[in-house]
Design a protein around this motif. Structure first.
Motif: not given
Length: 73
Positions: A1-10, A38-49, A53-58
């Motif tokens: 299962m793939k997941a896309y993670v972004v930052m939000r205000d909250d 059911g999400v594994c580490k390799v299935d998580v993507t996040m936008p870069d810098w 503002d939606i990109a999670p910091h390091g």
């Protein structure tokens, strides 16, 4: 299962490929929710810098990936 993670205000928002969404302030708690879904580490993507503002910091990236790695053992 793939997941896309972004930052939000909250906090963080994870969207799974099946359309489910999880919101959480703590990246470790979000990692636990993703693992249970059911999400594994390799299935998580996040936008870069370049995404702004939606990109999670390091630190958030590291915490989330580390917790998923820990859970996968």
């Amino acid at each position: 299962m793939k997941a896309y993670v972004v930052m939000r205000d909250d906090g963080l928002l994870a969207t799974l490929e099946d359309g489910r969404q999880f919101e959480c302030v703590d990246p470790c708690e979000l990692a636990d929710m993703l693992f249970e879904a059911g999400v594994c580490k390799v299935d998580v993507t996040m936008p870069d810098w370049r995404a702004g503002d939606i990109a999670p910091h390091g630190g958030i990236r590291l915490a989330l990936y580390a917790r998923l790695s820990e859970r996968s053992r």
